[in-house]
Design a protein around this motif. Sequence first.
Motif, PDB file in Angstrom:
ATOM      1  N   ASN A 129      -9.822   1.484   3.386  1.00  0.00           N
ATOM      2  CA  ASN A 129      -9.142   0.856   2.251  1.00  0.00           C
ATOM      3  C   ASN A 129      -7.947   0.026   2.711  1.00  0.00           C
ATOM      4  O   ASN A 129      -7.712  -1.078   2.214  1.00  0.00           O
ATOM      5  CB  ASN A 129      -8.674   1.917   1.261  1.00  0.00           C
ATOM      6  N   SER A 172      -3.272   5.358  -3.725  1.00  0.00           N
ATOM      7  CA  SER A 172      -4.516   5.953  -3.240  1.00  0.00           C
ATOM      8  C   SER A 172      -5.471   6.159  -4.401  1.00  0.00           C
ATOM      9  O   SER A 172      -5.071   6.340  -5.551  1.00  0.00           O
ATOM     10  CB  SER A 172      -4.236   7.285  -2.556  1.00  0.00           C
ATOM     11  N   ILE A 176      -1.588   5.318   0.828  1.00  0.00           N
ATOM     12  CA  ILE A 176      -3.026   5.152   1.025  1.00  0.00           C
ATOM     13  C   ILE A 176      -3.416   5.838   2.325  1.00  0.00           C
ATOM     14  O   ILE A 176      -2.853   5.547   3.374  1.00  0.00           O
ATOM     15  CB  ILE A 176      -3.403   3.653   1.053  1.00  0.00           C
ATOM     16  N   ARG A 177      -4.385   6.726   2.259  1.00  0.00           N
ATOM     17  CA  ARG A 177      -4.735   7.520   3.433  1.00  0.00           C
ATOM     18  C   ARG A 177      -6.027   7.067   4.110  1.00  0.00           C
ATOM     19  O   ARG A 177      -6.288   7.441   5.239  1.00  0.00           O
ATOM     20  CB  ARG A 177      -4.867   8.994   3.053  1.00  0.00           C
ATOM     21  N   ASP A 178      -6.850   6.307   3.414  1.00  0.00           N
ATOM     22  CA  ASP A 178      -8.129   5.898   3.988  1.00  0.00           C
ATOM     23  C   ASP A 178      -7.963   4.595   4.779  1.00  0.00           C
ATOM     24  O   ASP A 178      -7.554   3.580   4.222  1.00  0.00           O
ATOM     25  CB  ASP A 178      -9.161   5.683   2.873  1.00  0.00           C
ATOM     26  N   THR A 236       1.534   6.461   4.325  1.00  0.00           N
ATOM     27  CA  THR A 236       0.336   5.631   4.374  1.00  0.00           C
ATOM     28  C   THR A 236      -0.290   5.662   5.757  1.00  0.00           C
ATOM     29  O   THR A 236       0.403   5.810   6.763  1.00  0.00           O
ATOM     30  CB  THR A 236       0.687   4.179   3.971  1.00  0.00           C
ATOM     31  N   CYS A 291       0.857  -1.185   0.000  1.00  0.00           N
ATOM     32  CA  CYS A 291       0.000   0.000   0.000  1.00  0.00           C
ATOM     33  C   CYS A 291       0.892   1.234   0.000  1.00  0.00           C
ATOM     34  O   CYS A 291       1.690   1.423   0.924  1.00  0.00           O
ATOM     35  CB  CYS A 291      -0.898   0.011   1.238  1.00  0.00           C
TER      36      CYS A 291
END
Length: 252
Positions: free
Chosen positions: A115, A205, A110-112, A137, A107
């Motif tokens: 997810n 992302s 990726i900020r969410d 991340t 990953c």
Amino acid sequence: MFTVRTPRVVAARRLHRRRDRDETGRFLAEGPQAVREAFRAGVVTELFATADAAARHPEWSASLVDDAAMEALADTVQPQGLVAVCRQRDVPLEQALARKPRLVAVCVDIRDPGNAGTVLRTADAAGAKTVIFAGDTVDPYNGKAVRSSAGSLFHVDIVRARDTAATIATLQAAGLQVLAADGYGKSDLFDLSDLHRPTAWLFGSEAHGLPRDLAVDLRVRVPLYGGAESLNLAAAAAVCLYSSAKAMRSVE
């Protein structure tokens, strides 16, 4: 019975903040499924439970808390009455690669947390033994990420690496091909003939995708046959990881 003012409850509540998780190397796992997997992984340091939850799960020894304390410890609107304090499960990249994983999920930025947790769950289901959180991340021990992983956080090697480029180079040096899931990639996923090889998949992302300057082996697109503009991150990860898993099983 513990209350919101009990020092052990106060200390556990602080783990809702990333800073405190990083400083202590601890995080919270909420609900019976996550708690069960945490116990199986041997990482539980303390379990808090309401009286009702403790009666439903006599197999676990817990510190009893009142309803107000459980609401403070929990990260959900309707707590299930169980919250465990757990040791973080990070391992160095070199240690994870020493186990010779054939399938790795990475990953990138990726900020969410939802997810991130879903990719963890998908990677585990597809047989990936290592999940790497590279660059800027989200914390995989964020409460939403832990819940979204549905227990898979406790099944795989978790690696956190700030330097994405160095991580890719290390993966390649270990003999893995590094494929980037990219909606604009030149290679069609279903045209690839060497997915049976040890592979690390990179997922970026949804908002920004993957950096263009990463030295990956291929940028691979999942073909779109209908009118959708793109797949979301979780769907793309599932298609890519399972494509590799299927190819790898065909040569076993």
